[in-house]
Structures are given as structure tokens and as C-alpha cells.
Design a protein around this motif. Structure first.
Motif, PDB file in Angstrom:
ATOM      1  N   PRO A 166     -67.060 -79.511 -25.511  1.00  0.00           N
ATOM      2  CA  PRO A 166     -67.192 -78.478 -26.542  1.00  0.00           C
ATOM      3  C   PRO A 166     -66.468 -78.888 -27.829  1.00  0.00           C
ATOM      4  O   PRO A 166     -65.458 -79.593 -27.802  1.00  0.00           O
ATOM      5  CB  PRO A 166     -66.534 -77.246 -25.916  1.00  0.00           C
ATOM      6  CG  PRO A 166     -66.484 -77.522 -24.457  1.00  0.00           C
ATOM      7  CD  PRO A 166     -66.401 -79.013 -24.302  1.00  0.00           C
ATOM      8  N   ILE A 167     -66.988 -78.412 -28.925  1.00  0.00           N
ATOM      9  CA  ILE A 167     -66.357 -78.680 -30.223  1.00  0.00           C
ATOM     10  C   ILE A 167     -65.001 -77.966 -30.277  1.00  0.00           C
ATOM     11  O   ILE A 167     -64.878 -76.821 -29.839  1.00  0.00           O
ATOM     12  CB  ILE A 167     -67.297 -78.241 -31.365  1.00  0.00           C
ATOM     13  CG1 ILE A 167     -66.840 -78.834 -32.698  1.00  0.00           C
ATOM     14  CG2 ILE A 167     -67.447 -76.731 -31.429  1.00  0.00           C
ATOM     15  CD1 ILE A 167     -67.895 -78.737 -33.792  1.00  0.00           C
ATOM     16  N   PRO A 168     -63.950 -78.626 -30.785  1.00  0.00           N
ATOM     17  CA  PRO A 168     -62.634 -77.982 -30.850  1.00  0.00           C
ATOM     18  C   PRO A 168     -62.493 -77.060 -32.061  1.00  0.00           C
ATOM     19  O   PRO A 168     -63.292 -77.126 -33.008  1.00  0.00           O
ATOM     20  CB  PRO A 168     -61.683 -79.174 -30.977  1.00  0.00           C
ATOM     21  CG  PRO A 168     -62.490 -80.211 -31.691  1.00  0.00           C
ATOM     22  CD  PRO A 168     -63.898 -80.032 -31.214  1.00  0.00           C
ATOM     23  N   ALA A 169     -61.477 -76.240 -32.037  1.00  0.00           N
ATOM     24  CA  ALA A 169     -61.127 -75.425 -33.201  1.00  0.00           C
ATOM     25  C   ALA A 169     -60.633 -76.348 -34.312  1.00  0.00           C
ATOM     26  O   ALA A 169     -60.111 -77.436 -34.045  1.00  0.00           O
ATOM     27  CB  ALA A 169     -60.050 -74.414 -32.837  1.00  0.00           C
ATOM     28  N   GLN A 170     -60.811 -75.913 -35.552  1.00  0.00           N
ATOM     29  CA  GLN A 170     -60.296 -76.650 -36.706  1.00  0.00           C
ATOM     30  C   GLN A 170     -59.522 -75.686 -37.592  1.00  0.00           C
ATOM     31  O   GLN A 170     -59.924 -74.528 -37.760  1.00  0.00           O
ATOM     32  CB  GLN A 170     -61.436 -77.259 -37.525  1.00  0.00           C
ATOM     33  CG  GLN A 170     -62.142 -78.418 -36.845  1.00  0.00           C
ATOM     34  CD  GLN A 170     -63.259 -78.931 -37.725  1.00  0.00           C
ATOM     35  OE1 GLN A 170     -64.230 -78.237 -37.959  1.00  0.00           O
ATOM     36  NE2 GLN A 170     -63.107 -80.159 -38.212  1.00  0.00           N
ATOM     37  N   VAL A 171     -58.424 -76.175 -38.179  1.00  0.00           N
ATOM     38  CA  VAL A 171     -57.601 -75.371 -39.071  1.00  0.00           C
ATOM     39  C   VAL A 171     -57.416 -76.133 -40.376  1.00  0.00           C
ATOM     40  O   VAL A 171     -57.048 -77.315 -40.373  1.00  0.00           O
ATOM     41  CB  VAL A 171     -56.217 -75.077 -38.446  1.00  0.00           C
ATOM     42  CG1 VAL A 171     -55.320 -74.343 -39.437  1.00  0.00           C
ATOM     43  CG2 VAL A 171     -56.368 -74.278 -37.168  1.00  0.00           C
TER      44      VAL A 171
END
Length: 192
Positions: A166-171
């Protein structure tokens, strides 16, 4: 932006169109042909910011009402780029910040633009005080323009297919997002 952060309305769904976003958008006034403004923002990519190529990540865009975006600020495979889409498709990418300089520090972006759909327009970009892009010609296609910023991911499935996870979170952090009639108008007084 986290997996599943999708916007929708009566005619559109990000999730159904392989997209995710966390954005803020300029409401009124919108920019019309003949107007000229300055825009500025500070952007910070944390040291642990993860590039999710081949998913495309827009981190700011000048969009037209009921039409395509005309200028997008993106991180696609490392680095921060300007994507010229005035004609409705990517004409060219211009590197604004290299991959080596991207993370762990604040960057100040300033844009001066004259909005027009004929040849008397301009679109200029400075990063950290250095001019990085200077274009003359049409800057919009047909409709009023508005600015959006945040994280907007398109083709999320490309990451998941390429990396088998799955694509990870980005900040990413934004500060001092301003629109003004002059460059001096982008300066904020320091807080004492």
C-alpha cells in the motif's frame, strides 16, 4: 495525506478515479485575464518524506474553473518541479529544487504572473530568492484561475503495483501562503 483520503462531490470521486488529496483552495477572488498577482508560500519536506513514484504528487497548482490545471508544482521521483500544462497537457518540467536539497529545510517559493490567454502574459518563479523560471506567453487557457495547495496524489495504484504494498502516508508542511499585488506584499512582519 493518508491512504483513503479522498474528496468527492456530486460529479467526482477521488477514490473512484485513483486519487487522494489533502488540499486547501483559493475561493474568491479568482484570477481573470489581464490580472497580475504575486503568490508566495514556504514549503518543508521532512527528512523522512517518502517519494511515492510512479504516483504523481502535486504540492500546489493553479487550476481553472471547469477545466484543466495550467501550472502544477510537483514531486514525482525526487525534487520539486514546475509542470507547465497551459495547453492541457505537460509541455515541460522545470526543476525548482533538486532531490539533494529537498528535505530537512524550509524553502520559500514566490510566483509573479500576469494571467492571459494570449501572448502578453508571464509566469516567473523564484525559490529561496533565486529566479528559477521565466516564461512569456499564454498563462491560462480559457477560464478563471485559482490556487490550491497541499498534497494531491494521482494514479495511486501505480505505487501499489510497482512496490507490491500500500502507498504510505506523506507529510509536507506549508507556511505563509499569501497572494498580493506586489512582492513586498508577500513579506510578513516578524512576531516579537
Amino acid at each position: 495525506v493518508r491512504p483513503g483520503d479522498c474528496a468527492s462531490d456530486s460529479g467526482w470521486s477521488d477514490c473512484k478515479n485513483d486519487r487522494e488529496r489533502s488540499e486547501l483552495s483559493q475561493q474568491k477572488p479568482r484570477e481573470n485575464p489581464g490580472s497580475s498577482h504575486w503568490y508566495g508560500w514556504s514549503i518543508y519536506f521532512p527528512i523522512d518524506y517518502i517519494t511515492v513514484a510512479p504516483t504523481k504528487v502535486a504540492l500546489g497548482q493553479f487550476h481553472q474553473t471547469d477545466a484543466h490545471p495550467v501550472w502544477m508544482f510537483q514531486e514525482t521521483s525526487g525534487g520539486y518541479f514546475l509542470d507547465d500544462q497551459v495547453t492541457g497537457y505537460t509541455r515541460r518540467y522545470h526543476e525548482l529544487i533538486s532531490e539533494n536539497d529537498l528535505r530537512g529545510k524550509w524553502h520559500r517559493v514566490e510566483v509573479h504572473v500576469r494571467w492571459t490567454n494570449n501572448g502578453d502574459g508571464f509566469f516567473k518563479v523564484w525559490v529561496n530568492g533565486e529566479e528559477k523560471f521565466n516564461y512569456s506567453g499564454p498563462t491560462m487557457a480559457k477560464n478563471d484561475v485559482y490556487f490550491k495547495y497541499g498534497l494531491y496524489r494521482t494514479f495511486v495504484s501505480r505505487y501499489e503495483q510497482a512496490h507490491k504494498k500500500p502507498i504510505p502516508a506523506q507529510v509536507v508542511y506549508f507556511s505563509n501562503v499569501l497572494r498580493a499585488s506586489s512582492r513586498d506584499g508577500l513579506k510578513r512582519p516578524s512576531i516579537r
